[in-house]
Scaffold this motif. Sequence first.
Motif, PDB file in Angstrom:
ATOM      1  N   LEU A 177      31.424  44.097  29.699  1.00 47.37           N
ATOM      2  CA  LEU A 177      31.430  43.939  31.213  1.00 47.37           C
ATOM      3  C   LEU A 177      32.070  45.084  31.790  1.00 47.37           C
ATOM      4  N   GLN A 178      31.831  45.703  33.061  1.00 48.95           N
ATOM      5  CA  GLN A 178      32.634  46.747  33.700  1.00 48.95           C
ATOM      6  C   GLN A 178      33.121  46.124  35.084  1.00 48.95           C
ATOM      7  N   ALA A 179      34.516  47.215  35.152  1.00 43.51           N
ATOM      8  CA  ALA A 179      35.246  46.654  36.482  1.00 43.51           C
ATOM      9  C   ALA A 179      35.642  48.064  36.944  1.00 43.51           C
ATOM     10  N   LYS A 180      35.659  48.126  38.175  1.00 41.72           N
ATOM     11  CA  LYS A 180      36.316  49.244  39.141  1.00 41.72           C
ATOM     12  C   LYS A 180      37.718  48.941  39.814  1.00 41.72           C
ATOM     13  N   SER A 181      38.559  48.014  39.050  1.00 44.65           N
ATOM     14  CA  SER A 181      39.704  47.897  39.794  1.00 44.65           C
ATOM     15  C   SER A 181      40.534  47.274  38.471  1.00 44.65           C
ATOM     16  N   ASN A 182      41.749  46.634  38.874  1.00 44.38           N
ATOM     17  CA  ASN A 182      42.564  45.793  37.846  1.00 44.38           C
ATOM     18  C   ASN A 182      42.371  44.447  37.606  1.00 44.38           C
ATOM     19  N   VAL A 183      41.465  44.038  38.297  1.00 41.81           N
ATOM     20  CA  VAL A 183      41.285  42.538  38.537  1.00 41.81           C
ATOM     21  C   VAL A 183      39.957  42.023  37.706  1.00 41.81           C
ATOM     22  N   LEU A 184      40.000  41.212  36.811  1.00 46.41           N
ATOM     23  CA  LEU A 184      39.004  40.557  36.269  1.00 46.41           C
ATOM     24  C   LEU A 184      37.754  40.050  37.433  1.00 46.41           C
ATOM     25  N   SER A 185      36.615  40.403  37.113  1.00 47.71           N
ATOM     26  CA  SER A 185      35.607  39.816  37.807  1.00 47.71           C
ATOM     27  C   SER A 185      35.498  38.284  37.459  1.00 47.71           C
ATOM     28  N   LYS A 186      34.690  37.565  38.338  1.00 44.36           N
ATOM     29  CA  LYS A 186      34.239  36.000  37.975  1.00 44.36           C
ATOM     30  C   LYS A 186      33.537  35.813  36.912  1.00 44.36           C
ATOM     31  N   GLU A 187      32.676  36.809  36.741  1.00 49.28           N
ATOM     32  CA  GLU A 187      31.934  36.653  35.309  1.00 49.28           C
ATOM     33  C   GLU A 187      32.763  37.260  34.166  1.00 49.28           C
ATOM     34  N   MET A 188      33.938  38.187  34.298  1.00 54.82           N
ATOM     35  CA  MET A 188      34.713  37.997  33.147  1.00 54.82           C
ATOM     36  C   MET A 188      35.611  36.907  32.873  1.00 54.82           C
ATOM     37  N   VAL A 189      35.942  36.081  33.833  1.00 53.62           N
ATOM     38  CA  VAL A 189      36.922  34.850  33.598  1.00 53.62           C
ATOM     39  C   VAL A 189      36.061  34.051  33.149  1.00 53.62           C
ATOM     40  N   VAL A 190      34.672  33.691  33.614  1.00 51.22           N
ATOM     41  CA  VAL A 190      34.013  32.517  33.040  1.00 51.22           C
ATOM     42  C   VAL A 190      33.625  33.076  31.539  1.00 51.22           C
ATOM     43  N   ALA A 191      33.449  34.010  31.136  1.00 53.48           N
ATOM     44  CA  ALA A 191      32.962  34.750  29.683  1.00 53.48           C
ATOM     45  C   ALA A 191      34.498  34.646  28.882  1.00 53.48           C
ATOM     46  N   LEU A 192      35.641  34.684  29.173  1.00 54.83           N
ATOM     47  CA  LEU A 192      36.709  34.597  28.515  1.00 54.83           C
ATOM     48  C   LEU A 192      36.894  33.069  28.243  1.00 54.83           C
ATOM     49  N   LYS A 193      36.771  32.152  29.298  1.00 60.77           N
ATOM     50  CA  LYS A 193      36.878  30.634  29.297  1.00 60.77           C
ATOM     51  C   LYS A 193      36.024  30.262  28.098  1.00 60.77           C
ATOM     52  N   GLY A 194      34.980  30.894  28.016  1.00 61.33           N
ATOM     53  CA  GLY A 194      33.930  30.391  26.875  1.00 61.33           C
ATOM     54  C   GLY A 194      33.975  30.742  25.436  1.00 61.33           C
ATOM     55  N   LEU A 195      35.365  31.352  25.144  1.00 63.15           N
ATOM     56  CA  LEU A 195      35.691  31.801  23.940  1.00 63.15           C
ATOM     57  C   LEU A 195      36.258  30.495  23.145  1.00 63.15           C
ATOM     58  N   ALA A 196      36.396  30.869  21.591  1.00 60.87           N
ATOM     59  CA  ALA A 196      36.745  29.680  20.966  1.00 60.87           C
ATOM     60  C   ALA A 196      37.532  30.531  19.793  1.00 60.87           C
ATOM     61  N   ALA A 197      38.160  29.518  19.096  1.00 62.02           N
ATOM     62  CA  ALA A 197      39.165  30.314  17.965  1.00 62.02           C
ATOM     63  C   ALA A 197      38.167  31.085  16.893  1.00 62.02           C
ATOM     64  N   GLY A 198      38.429  32.261  16.920  1.00 55.00           N
ATOM     65  CA  GLY A 198      37.970  33.441  16.046  1.00 55.00           C
ATOM     66  C   GLY A 198      37.179  34.236  16.565  1.00 55.00           C
ATOM     67  N   ASP A 199      36.985  34.113  18.091  1.00 50.87           N
ATOM     68  CA  ASP A 199      36.335  35.093  18.874  1.00 50.87           C
ATOM     69  C   ASP A 199      37.374  36.285  19.117  1.00 50.87           C
ATOM     70  N   SER A 200      36.882  37.201  19.674  1.00 51.07           N
ATOM     71  CA  SER A 200      38.081  38.113  20.266  1.00 51.07           C
ATOM     72  C   SER A 200      37.413  38.988  21.323  1.00 51.07           C
ATOM     73  N   PHE A 201      38.172  39.525  21.971  1.00 49.53           N
ATOM     74  CA  PHE A 201      38.122  40.612  23.290  1.00 49.53           C
ATOM     75  C   PHE A 201      38.809  41.616  23.066  1.00 49.53           C
ATOM     76  N   GLU A 202      38.263  42.935  23.849  1.00 48.99           N
ATOM     77  CA  GLU A 202      39.195  44.182  24.072  1.00 48.99           C
ATOM     78  C   GLU A 202      38.892  44.712  25.403  1.00 48.99           C
ATOM     79  N   PHE A 203      39.932  45.363  25.760  1.00 52.01           N
ATOM     80  CA  PHE A 203      39.783  46.090  27.172  1.00 52.01           C
ATOM     81  C   PHE A 203      39.715  47.311  26.689  1.00 52.01           C
ATOM     82  N   LYS A 204      38.756  48.245  26.996  1.00 50.11           N
ATOM     83  CA  LYS A 204      38.465  49.670  26.600  1.00 50.11           C
ATOM     84  C   LYS A 204      38.220  50.577  27.846  1.00 50.11           C
TER      85      LYS A 204
END
Length: 153
Positions: A96-123
């Motif tokens: 997912l892409q963003a043009k600010s320093n704030v997470l979009s609502k879609e990003m927040v929802v996606a992060l909330k859906g993660l479970a142990a063993g999943d990962s994420f990275e800001f690039k």
Amino acid sequence: MKTVVSNLLLVALVIGISSGFVNKPVATDVISVHDVVSVESPVGGAFLIFAGKNGGNIKMSELQGQTELSVDGCAMGSRIFTFALEINDSSRIKTLQAKSNVLSKEMVVALKGLAAGDSFEFKAMKAYLPDGKEMVEVHGKKFLIVKESTPNT
């Protein structure tokens, strides 16, 4: 005399041609087996801070209420203005892409859906320095979701 000159020219020609096939010393870089090169963690420069961390293990409870990326390691007041969030859950990788320093609502929802063993990275993070003119690349590391620790009863 013509034969001597011809023979000398022939010898010079043979030497000239054969010198092209002679091994010449070549300068090479010698790398010791003890030399280690790593590009995984750049030293210095601007780096990401999210949920008080630069990367590594993170619990879901630490993600609660986190909606902004900040930057450290450069001038105070620098602000991320673009980034990509790569989410790797057990079934797929989503970016997912963003043009600010704030997470979009879609990003927040996606992060909330993660479970142990999943990962994420800001690039692909970039920040403006406080003057708003100069830009720096921001480095980050992968976050790995870990289980919440439970107190012993």
